[in-house]
Every structure is written in C-alpha cells, then in structure tokens.
Design a protein around this motif. Sequence first.
Motif, mmCIF file in Angstrom:
data_model
loop_
_atom_site.group_PDB
_atom_site.id
_atom_site.type_symbol
_atom_site.label_atom_id
_atom_site.label_comp_id
_atom_site.label_asym_id
_atom_site.label_seq_id
_atom_site.Cartn_x
_atom_site.Cartn_y
_atom_site.Cartn_z
ATOM 1 N N PHE A 91 0.846 -1.204 0.000
ATOM 2 C CA PHE A 91 0.000 0.000 0.000
ATOM 3 C C PHE A 91 0.876 1.247 0.000
ATOM 4 O O PHE A 91 1.937 1.262 0.622
ATOM 5 C CB PHE A 91 -0.896 0.032 1.247
ATOM 6 C CG PHE A 91 -1.878 -1.100 1.321
ATOM 7 C CD1 PHE A 91 -3.115 -1.015 0.685
ATOM 8 C CD2 PHE A 91 -1.577 -2.262 2.024
ATOM 9 C CE1 PHE A 91 -4.022 -2.059 0.757
ATOM 10 C CE2 PHE A 91 -2.477 -3.312 2.090
ATOM 11 C CZ PHE A 91 -3.710 -3.215 1.453
ATOM 12 N N GLU A 95 -2.666 5.501 0.822
ATOM 13 C CA GLU A 95 -3.678 4.446 0.993
ATOM 14 C C GLU A 95 -3.771 4.016 2.457
ATOM 15 O O GLU A 95 -4.860 3.886 3.016
ATOM 16 C CB GLU A 95 -3.333 3.239 0.122
ATOM 17 C CG GLU A 95 -3.628 3.468 -1.347
ATOM 18 C CD GLU A 95 -3.097 2.348 -2.232
ATOM 19 O OE1 GLU A 95 -3.637 2.187 -3.333
ATOM 20 O OE2 GLU A 95 -2.127 1.649 -1.822
ATOM 21 N N PHE A 155 -10.781 -2.761 -3.574
ATOM 22 C CA PHE A 155 -10.263 -1.902 -2.507
ATOM 23 C C PHE A 155 -11.391 -1.564 -1.541
ATOM 24 O O PHE A 155 -12.236 -0.724 -1.824
ATOM 25 C CB PHE A 155 -9.688 -0.605 -3.097
ATOM 26 C CG PHE A 155 -8.803 0.147 -2.144
ATOM 27 C CD1 PHE A 155 -7.460 -0.205 -2.001
ATOM 28 C CD2 PHE A 155 -9.293 1.210 -1.378
ATOM 29 C CE1 PHE A 155 -6.628 0.489 -1.121
ATOM 30 C CE2 PHE A 155 -8.467 1.896 -0.501
ATOM 31 C CZ PHE A 155 -7.129 1.536 -0.375
#
Length: 698
Positions: A91, A95, A155
């Motif tokens: 990530f 994020e 996601f």
Amino acid sequence: WLGYHSELPRANEFTKKTAPAWSKLILAEENHGVITTALTELSRGLERLYGVKPSVSHLSDAQENERDNLASAPAIRIGTWTGSDSVAGLFSETERSTVQGEGYIIRENETEGVLVIGSETPQGVLYGAFHLLRELTMDQGSAHKADDAVNKWSFITEQPTNALRMINQWDNVDGSIERGYAGESIFYDNGEFTLDLGRIRDYARLLASTGINAISINNVNVHRRESLFLTERYLSDVAKVAAEFRAYGIRLFLCANYASPMEIGGLRTADPLDAQVREWWNIQTAKVYAAIPDFGGYLIKADSENRPGPFTYNRDHADGANMLAEALRPFGGLVIWRCFVYNCKQDWRDRSTDRARAAYDHFTPLDGRFAENVILQIKNGPMDFQVREAVSPLFGAMENTNQVIEFQITQEYTGQQRHLCYLVPQWKEVLDFDTYAKGEGSEIKRIADGSLYKRPYSGFAAVSNIGADACWTGHPLAQANLYGYGRLAWNPELSAEEIADEWVRLTFGHEDEVVRRVTGMLLTSLDIYENYTAPLGVGWMVNPEHHYGPNVDGYEYSKWGTYHFADCHGIGVDRTVNSGTGYTSQYHPENADRYESVDTCPDELILFFHHVPYTHVLHSGKTVIQHIYDTHFEGVAQAEALAETWRQLEGKIDPVIFSKVASLQYNQAEHAKEWRDMINTYFYRKSGIADEQDRTIY
Ligand code: GCU
C-alpha cells in the motif's frame, strides 16, 4: 452466524462459487495473539466455505528459500503496517492513511491471486478477516458468478464509527443473570468462575465478529461476592477470562461496588474525598493492572436502585467518578459511570416528582466537571428500556462530558426472548433522532460517536441477551439482536433491513423463501409487540418485579415512579411545562415545542407526554380509545400470522431450531391474547366506551 454453511441449499446451483486462488494459503509475519486469532478464523472459515483447509504460514518461522516461494505464492496476506513489511509494502502511504486504529483495508490483486488485509492494529486485521468471511458467505447467495463477485475486493476500507463498542453482562457469580432469559451464566457457576473457558472463547468470537471491542463481565448491581473480583480471591480467574477476550481484541471491564472500601477494605467510609478511601482505590486498581495489564476500567452504578454512591457523603457524582478516574488514569483505564439515577422510593401520591426528569436534573449541572477518562453511560430513554419511550434528553445536553449510549439487548420489557422482538429498528430510531443541540443535524448517533462535541471517548454499550442456552439467546431469532447491536455499533448507518438480511443469510442460508419470511418476521416484530402491549408510549403495565406479561395497574400505586394515571376520563402522564412536570423543557426548543403541544406531539408518544381524554383524536384520525382497541386486536392477528409464517418453513430450517421457534411463536400468539384482553377490558371498564366494531371485550 459463524456457521459459514457451504452445505446449505443455495438459491440456484449456478451461483455455486469456486474457491478463489488466494483461499488456499494464509500468510502472516508478525507474532501477535490477535493476528494468530485472525489466522485461525480465516482458516476455519475458508475450510467451511470451500471444503479445503488452507495452509497457514508465519513468514517469521519460514526458512529463507521457503520465504521466497511464499512471497510470490497466491495467498491471503494479513498484518499491520508496522509489524508486516510484506503487507505495508503493498500500500502507498496515502492508501494506508485512509484508515486508522481498528479500521482496515482489504484489497485483491486478481492477476497475482493475492488478497491483503491490512490495518494499523491487529484488531483491525481481525475485523478485516471477519469482514472477508462474512462477504464470502453472503456471496454464496448472490446472483453473480464467482468472477464478478471477487472484483468487489478491489479496494475496501472500513472504519468503525464508534470507538467504544461494549457489551455489559449482568451476570452474578452464583450463576444467575439479572434479566437473563437464555439460561444460566456462561461465566460463573455456584460462586466460582466457570472452568469451561471454551464457551467464553466462543462468545468472544461471536462478539468480535460483529465488531465488539469491550465487555464488562459482572452485573451492575455488584453484590458482596462480586466486590471481591478486584482482590486476590478472584483476580487470577478474572485474568483468565480477560485472556480469552484479549485473543479477540476485546478489553475486559469490571463493575465495581462503590462501597468497596468499606465492604471489602475494612474502612469506615467510602467518601470520595477521603484520603484513605482514595488510597484504597489506587492500591486496589494497581493490583488489578498487575494481573491484567490491558484492563479496561470500572463500570459503576451508584446511588441507583439502592446501590451505594457518593450521595451518602453529600458528594456529587463528579466527585465519585473522578476519584476512580484518578486511580485508573496511570494505567490508561476508564470510568464508565451510569446515569440511571432516580428516586426509586417515590410516593405515588406525589404528582410533581417525575422519574423521567431525574438523569438530566442530576447530571447536567455537572457538565465539565468530570475527569477526562470518565464517560457517562446513558440509557436510550429516560425511563427504562420500554418498547416505546422518548429519547433521553441528556444526549446533547452536556457538551463537555464524554457520553456513551446504553441499549438493552436482553428483552426485559420486550417479551423476554419468548416473544420475537427485533430491536434494531428501535435503536435506529433513537440514533437518528435529531436533538438540535447544535442546530439541525445533531442526531444522537453523532453525540454517541463523539463527533458533535469532539469528545475523546464515546460509543455504545448494551446489556447482553446471552446465556448458557444451546442457541445462546433463548429464542433463536433473538440472536439477530446481538448481531445487529454489534453491526450498528460499528456502523450506525446500516439499515435495520440490511442487518436483518445479513443475519438471516449468514444463519440460515440463501433460500429465497427462508430469507423473505424470516427477515419479514424480524422487521415487523417490534411494531407487533408494541401493538398488543402498553399503548402510545405510556409504558409499563407489566407484572411487577419479573416484568413479564400484562398487569395494567402493576406499577400504578408503587414507589417506582412509573405511572399511567388512567381514570374514567383519560390516561397519560402530563410532562408539559404548561400544566405538568416540566420534563419537555429538557429538550432543545425544536423538540420541546413539538412535545409540549398535543397538536404536534407524535401519536406514538402522546401518552408519554400528555394526559388526554379517551376521546382525544390522534393524528391518525382515531380516538385514543379506538386506537387502543384496534392495535390490540391487530397485534394478536399479527402475532398469529408470525406463527403461521414460520410454520410454512418446515423442512427448510434445521428441525431443532424449527420446532423451538414454532413453539415459541405459538406461545407468543397465545400470550398476545392475554395482553389484548386485559388491556382492552381494562380500558373498556374505565372509559365505558364501546368498540366501534363491536368485537369481544370482556
Ligand atoms: C432495570 C432493571 C434492573 C437493572 C436496572 C439497571 O431497572 O429492571 O434489573 O438493575 O435496570 O439498569 O441498573
């Protein structure tokens, strides 16, 4: 709801899902109890779902060459940003910063066959694991093909709305449970802690899977024996239970007896300003932390229903709470102080004392005086968990004080788990109530979550409905309330319908008819219960003490402050400023004005706020008396229909559960008639007004 029932019948075979590539291997690299739990849960769940037990590997245990292989293998990878480079590295910093604390991210890289669950904390990872399993089980019933379904994992981020998501057990060490309707305690037996930690661990699983992160394990009414939980006599037992919950990311709290310094400490006083008393709490609290380093703190019922408290010493509740806060502060512990404080020895002849006023009157003057680690726990309504009552005006009245909202999952006044009563719609209504504390949009949910006043501590608490019953909750469908509470504490924006649908599918599978009928039963059950019990918000009308079944005057001439004031002319409690107890003034003007006038007061609360003649015409167009008759006849018909709806499911539900619910629903319908006939007859005799439809009233 943790059955992951791959074997249950599905809507159609087309939807049968193939195991995703990542479901065969689960990788972690940090050694943490909660991460280990997440591995175990994933492994157990995926095996049930796909029939193949996944391998589980700790990267830290693996040999160098094996590590390289694992690093590129299709797998689920779980971990925290700081403990797992292999997870964090997947990530970007931006994020990762989309979630904090117990929030989590789930992301799938389909081409590589990798699914990652990452969080700042091990608890977040565990919640992510349960989320994944829940969604996979829900997917079994979706109309999509496997390939479409997995795309949704591209996601996902989830963040709990409420920091504290707590369960209160009202269990006593003798094994009984105050207001428990599902058997004896799973924690205690005959004066000792139970040796069967397995059931407690199962309970921790249930709770964590819905997002619960705190539990108090003994009754708020702390008797002599439970007072000893803070001492050597029981501390090692408490620590064992704490360990079970810790494995699931749940912090343990104890209810403490305010008079402990006297009752178990040998002091002459429990005065919160007395130096010796303060020292006693400091020392005792340090001992608790020596045994349980992550102990949550104390939950306190003081000066309430004959329990001791600071009033004895002419001190107020801020003095009392702050003393305990001082003892807990060095360890990061919290005092959760209940606001259920009222005069339970009222003279029924006295019309000026109004129990509904009590919490607000006691606590609002103390706003700003509570220590930082004190939270006030406030029941959703000002009376006591009735099927219908107004919301507590304390929400939105204490800008400088931490607050949590208290619900009652155990169905004390809502059918005691012999009647079906899905409470999520009631809780939703409370949470969505606009207090106008800071203008429009000041809903109770924004006070409970701390956002309206930017409070450091806030959240939800609720009284549990479980016991040693095989199905946990007495009525198998009452599990939906425990499940729903946890889900709502995590995210109050979920709807009662969504939660019911989820619980039914996870529990019974996806067959259309089962889902339709059972969710339908759940979603109508609260209105049905309200229909055949006490009318229009007036509450009570139950048998004293055990609170089951109708007794219109059961509490009318008692000391408890719970009256309906019915006579031959009318019924209801005048809580207006104009002519009553003045309770309406405790709300912000928008609500105060609405409740003050019979013209604008909502029908469902008319008798909570006003004393009106039986001939008063409601907004519905019906008179009060005709409303009473109609809802009670209708309520019985609906209760009978519930039983019939369930009967149609024979053969589609596990036979043990089927027959248990069938007999409960039959009995509910019968008992509803008892309610109908007592209430209707009582009001017919009082008012002398006949039913317009000339139905049987005795
Ligand atoms: C209700 C309930 C009691 C309980 C009390 C409380 O009055 O009947 O059993 O102790 O609530 O919340 O403290």
